[in-house]
Design a protein around this motif. Structure first.
Motif, PDB file in Angstrom:
ATOM      1  N   PRO A 195       0.815  -1.219   0.000  1.00  0.00           N
ATOM      2  CA  PRO A 195       0.000   0.000   0.000  1.00  0.00           C
ATOM      3  C   PRO A 195       0.846   1.266   0.000  1.00  0.00           C
ATOM      4  N   ILE A 196       0.374   2.270  -0.718  1.00  0.00           N
ATOM      5  CA  ILE A 196       0.933   3.614  -0.617  1.00  0.00           C
ATOM      6  C   ILE A 196       0.020   4.402   0.317  1.00  0.00           C
ATOM      7  N   ILE A 197       0.612   5.064   1.313  1.00  0.00           N
ATOM      8  CA  ILE A 197      -0.184   5.855   2.244  1.00  0.00           C
ATOM      9  C   ILE A 197       0.296   7.309   2.224  1.00  0.00           C
ATOM     10  N   SER A 198      -0.451   8.181   2.879  1.00  0.00           N
ATOM     11  CA  SER A 198      -0.081   9.590   2.933  1.00  0.00           C
ATOM     12  C   SER A 198       1.023   9.800   3.964  1.00  0.00           C
ATOM     13  N   TRP A 199       1.688  10.943   3.889  1.00  0.00           N
ATOM     14  CA  TRP A 199       2.735  11.268   4.848  1.00  0.00           C
ATOM     15  C   TRP A 199       2.162  11.497   6.238  1.00  0.00           C
ATOM     16  N   LEU A 248      -2.970   0.420  12.455  1.00  0.00           N
ATOM     17  CA  LEU A 248      -4.248   0.219  11.769  1.00  0.00           C
ATOM     18  C   LEU A 248      -4.518   1.335  10.770  1.00  0.00           C
ATOM     19  N   THR A 249      -3.899   2.500  11.000  1.00  0.00           N
ATOM     20  CA  THR A 249      -4.090   3.633  10.098  1.00  0.00           C
ATOM     21  C   THR A 249      -3.758   3.265   8.662  1.00  0.00           C
ATOM     22  N   ILE A 250      -2.757   2.439   8.482  1.00  0.00           N
ATOM     23  CA  ILE A 250      -2.323   2.097   7.131  1.00  0.00           C
ATOM     24  C   ILE A 250      -3.424   1.394   6.349  1.00  0.00           C
ATOM     25  N   VAL A 271      -3.824   5.062  -0.441  1.00  0.00           N
ATOM     26  CA  VAL A 271      -4.149   5.933  -1.573  1.00  0.00           C
ATOM     27  C   VAL A 271      -3.876   5.257  -2.909  1.00  0.00           C
ATOM     28  N   ASP A 272      -3.080   4.193  -2.908  1.00  0.00           N
ATOM     29  CA  ASP A 272      -2.791   3.464  -4.140  1.00  0.00           C
ATOM     30  C   ASP A 272      -2.047   2.184  -3.768  1.00  0.00           C
ATOM     31  N   TRP A 273      -1.749   1.376  -4.773  1.00  0.00           N
ATOM     32  CA  TRP A 273      -1.020   0.126  -4.552  1.00  0.00           C
ATOM     33  C   TRP A 273       0.132   0.022  -5.530  1.00  0.00           C
ATOM     34  N   LEU A 293       5.436   5.594  -0.146  1.00  0.00           N
ATOM     35  CA  LEU A 293       5.145   7.015   0.009  1.00  0.00           C
ATOM     36  C   LEU A 293       5.457   7.720  -1.309  1.00  0.00           C
ATOM     37  N   ILE A 294       4.685   8.743  -1.622  1.00  0.00           N
ATOM     38  CA  ILE A 294       4.928   9.542  -2.825  1.00  0.00           C
ATOM     39  C   ILE A 294       5.731  10.777  -2.431  1.00  0.00           C
TER      40      ILE A 294
END
Length: 230
Positions: free
Chosen positions: A100-104, A115-117, A122-124, A138-139
């Motif tokens: 998973p891609i998550i926000s900063w 669990l937040t992840i 936001v994407d894979w 992360l982006i």
């Protein structure tokens, strides 16, 4: 004394989520959620449980404010069934070749609230065999790590790392104690593990202060990056 609505708003702010996110996660109607946030009603039954899970907090704390039960979930504190499900979910994603891609902002909460992840993907991206099931992406934002890392490039982060394993020059994801968003820095190690500092890679970055490692929390180590050209 804080109300249920106050606590809902507090967790929404800390996790950077909006009412539409809660609607998708709980299945409650827009008017119902608005009523919770405004304080006209309280969530109950299955909605209370779903909301607490999504906000990564204890149901009793959310509803009545019991300070002894204000346990923002940490992995070791999760009920066995929930913790097992959490680990199994990561392993399931890994087995499917997904990371998973998550926000900063979500990354900043990862150490204390993994669990937040699951709630803020936001994407894979394709998983890497040598990384743990907990790895995430992360982006890149901004130019503090330019030119090695450019905006919109994607980095893989391995959270299964401790300070004793770090080497001079490692690239780290960290969280400053007074900030709600994760940061990307390079570690500089002096005469020992107690002499560690952080700095940006970009020599032209205006903020070149060497930051003591003691002033931050370690979230993970950057393993590699994935570049997309379109």
């Amino acid at each position: 004394m804080k109300s249920t609505a106050d606590r809902i708003i507090e967790r929404m702010y800390e996790l950077n989520i909006i009412q539409a996110d809660i609607k998708r996660a709980t299945g409650a109607g827009k008017a119902t959620i608005s009523s919770w946030v405004s304080g006209n009603t309280k969530p109950s039954g299955i909605y209370a449980s779903k909301l607490a899970t999504y906000l990564c907090c204890n149901t009793d704390w959310l509803l009545v404010g019991d300070e002894q039960k204000n346990n923002i979930y940490k992995n070791d504190d999760l009920p066995l069934e929930t913790a097992t499900h959490f680990e199994d979910t990561f392993i399931e994603y890994k087995n499917k070749g997904m990371t998973p891609i998550i926000s900063w902002i979500a990354a900043a909460s990862f150490s204390n609230s993994p669990l937040t992840i699951l709630n803020h993907v936001v994407d894979w991206i394709p998983s890497l065999p040598h990384l743990s099931a907990r790895a995430f992406g992360l982006i890149i934002q901004g130019r503090s790590m330019w030119p090695e890392f450019k905006p919109k490039e994607i980095i893989y982060v391995e959270p299964n790392i401790v300070l004793e394993e770090l080497k001079d020059g490692d690239l780290l994801i960290i969280r400053c104690h007074d900030e709600k968003q994760a940061n990307f820095k390079q570690v500089v190690i002096g005469e020992g593990k107690n002499d560690m500092y952080l700095k940006p890679l970009n020599p032209d970055w205006p903020h070149q202060t060497m930051q003591p490692m003691a002033d931050v929390s370690l979230i993970g180590i950057v393993d590699s990056k994935l570049v997309k050209y379109r």
